[in-house]
Scaffold this motif. Structure first.
Motif, PDB file in Angstrom:
ATOM      1  N   PHE A 135      -2.867  -4.711  -5.649  1.00  0.00           N
ATOM      2  CA  PHE A 135      -3.306  -5.862  -4.902  1.00  0.00           C
ATOM      3  C   PHE A 135      -3.689  -6.818  -6.097  1.00  0.00           C
ATOM      4  CE2 PHE A 135      -3.377  -3.660  -1.202  1.00  0.00           C
ATOM      5  CZ  PHE A 135      -3.737  -4.622  -0.140  1.00  0.00           C
TER       6      PHE A 135
ATOM      7  N   HIS B 139       2.652   1.682  -3.407  1.00  0.00           N
ATOM      8  CA  HIS B 139       1.682   2.092  -4.656  1.00  0.00           C
ATOM      9  C   HIS B 139       0.380   2.676  -4.163  1.00  0.00           C
ATOM     10  CE1 HIS B 139       4.414  -0.721  -6.762  1.00  0.00           C
ATOM     11  NE2 HIS B 139       4.288  -1.405  -5.599  1.00  0.00           N
ATOM     12  N   ILE B 140       0.723   3.712  -3.360  1.00  0.00           N
ATOM     13  CA  ILE B 140      -0.377   4.385  -2.608  1.00  0.00           C
ATOM     14  C   ILE B 140      -1.538   5.030  -3.852  1.00  0.00           C
ATOM     15  CG2 ILE B 140       0.690   6.669  -2.661  1.00  0.00           C
ATOM     16  CD1 ILE B 140      -1.482   5.215   0.191  1.00  0.00           C
TER      17      ILE B 140
ATOM     18  N   VAL C 127      -3.742   1.402  -5.370  1.00  0.00           N
ATOM     19  CA  VAL C 127      -3.882   0.158  -4.546  1.00  0.00           C
ATOM     20  C   VAL C 127      -4.658  -0.985  -5.116  1.00  0.00           C
ATOM     21  CG1 VAL C 127      -4.489  -0.580  -2.017  1.00  0.00           C
ATOM     22  CG2 VAL C 127      -3.149   1.674  -2.482  1.00  0.00           C
TER      23      VAL C 127
ATOM     24  N   ILE D 209       1.013  -1.090   0.170  1.00  0.00           N
ATOM     25  CA  ILE D 209      -0.091   0.024  -0.235  1.00  0.00           C
ATOM     26  C   ILE D 209       1.029   1.425  -0.024  1.00  0.00           C
ATOM     27  CG2 ILE D 209      -1.665   1.337   1.507  1.00  0.00           C
ATOM     28  CD1 ILE D 209      -2.721  -1.458   2.448  1.00  0.00           C
TER      29      ILE D 209
END
Length: 323
Positions: free
Chosen positions: A98, A90-91, A94, A87
């Protein structure tokens, strides 16, 4: 274990140094066909050998409540940092990150997820062992789940990356057996034979690293050759550390080995801190060797400083280190 094993911690310290050195080469596009083959063949297999041995030697699950508690603790230790760093890194996207990582574990901190899956397999087998009171039931369950991983790999399934799991399962399983039955080696393979075999295996490993590609997996046969080479190299290193008498250097490496998770999740992000322009260096050149040493030192200092800071903020230590 009630007391820490200095040799195991020392091996973990050596393994994480190999990981760091390898990432300096990889992230700066300086991999060479010799040194990196040695690093790649030792670093992660050594971690899985240690993890498997500790799992085999540790306290076994006796009932379902213990099973639940063990898996909850391992989820905090492994999965929480795995997803927290995903997270954080790769804010801005996200959900896509995932979806990607579930089918390509090396998009994230793959070692943590892989170790969690191996732990789940072994703990489930321990629970079956506890219910049946028969060790063969344990191995039937453990090897049966490993067979499912192999089937998924051969069927080109990508969910949870069985292609990664199948590479490291042999190390975890074999070391688990040794931890579960420490008397086996002592009874059937005397120390003098172990030392002789380790020395010969180490020489053979170096020859294989010089003559073969131990990095790229091109098929099941090459994977088998690479696995044999890694076993030979790791066993030689393990024997060397076991015979290494206590001294300051070994103690320092053992101390470093107690911070492998923290180092693992942090260090690689600073492997190119001294090379923002992505200048290419030839590794075997004065400038390449000097840059590699400087990059390793800078990465190490920044990593140590961040570990010091994060561990003093409980919420960050919990989320990012699972502690």
């Amino acid at each position: 274990m009630k007391e820490r094993n200095e040799s195991l911690d020392c091996l973990k310290g050596i393994a994480i140094l190999l990981v760091m050195a390898g990432h300096v080469q990889v992230h700066n596009h300086m991999t060479d066909p010799y040194l990196y083959d040695i690093i790649k063949s030792l670093q992660m297999p050594l971690f899985f050998l240690i993890s498997g041995y500790l799992a085999g030697a540790g306290t076994k699950i006796q009932d379902f409540r213990q099973y639940q508690n063990r898996m909850k603790k391992r989820a905090v230790s492994y999965l929480l940092p795995f997803f927290s760093w995903l997270i954080l890194q790769h804010i801005t996207y996200v959900p896509r990150a995932f979806r990607t990582v579930l089918f390509q574990l090396d998009y994230g901190l793959w070692f943590l997820m892989t170790l969690f899956l191996f732990t789940w397999m072994s703990c489930t087998a321990q629970l079956i062992h506890a219910k049946t009171k028969k060790e063969w039931c344990f191995w039937l369950a453990f090897l049966g789940s490993s067979g499912l991983v192999l089937f998924a790999y051969l069927a080109n399934v990508t969910f949870l990356s069985p292609s990664i799991l199948i590479i490291y399962l042999p190390y975890y399983i074999s070391a688990y057996f040794c931890g579960m039955h420490p008397e086996f080696l002592k009874k059937w393979i005397p120390d003098v034979i172990q030392r002789t075999a380790a020395c010969a295996g180490g020489v053979l490993f170096l020859l294989m690293a010089a003559r073969l590609d131990l990095v790229t997996v091109t098929g099941i046969i090459m994977l088998g050759i690479q696995t044999i080479a890694s076993f030979l190299g790791c066993l030689a290193l393990i024997r060397l550390v076991l015979d290494w008498k206590p001294c300051r250097i070994k103690s320092r490496l053992a101390c470093l080995g107690q911070y492998t998770l923290e180092i693992y999740v942090l260090h690689y992000q600073f492997a190119t801190i001294l090379n923002p322009d992505q200048v290419s260096y030839a590794f075997y050149s004065p400038s390449g060797l000097l840059y590699s040493a400087a990059a390793f030192a800078a990465m190490s200092l920044i990593t140590a400083a961040l570990i010091y800071i994060i561990r003093r903020v409980p919420v960050l230590s919990f989320l990012l280190f699972g502690k």
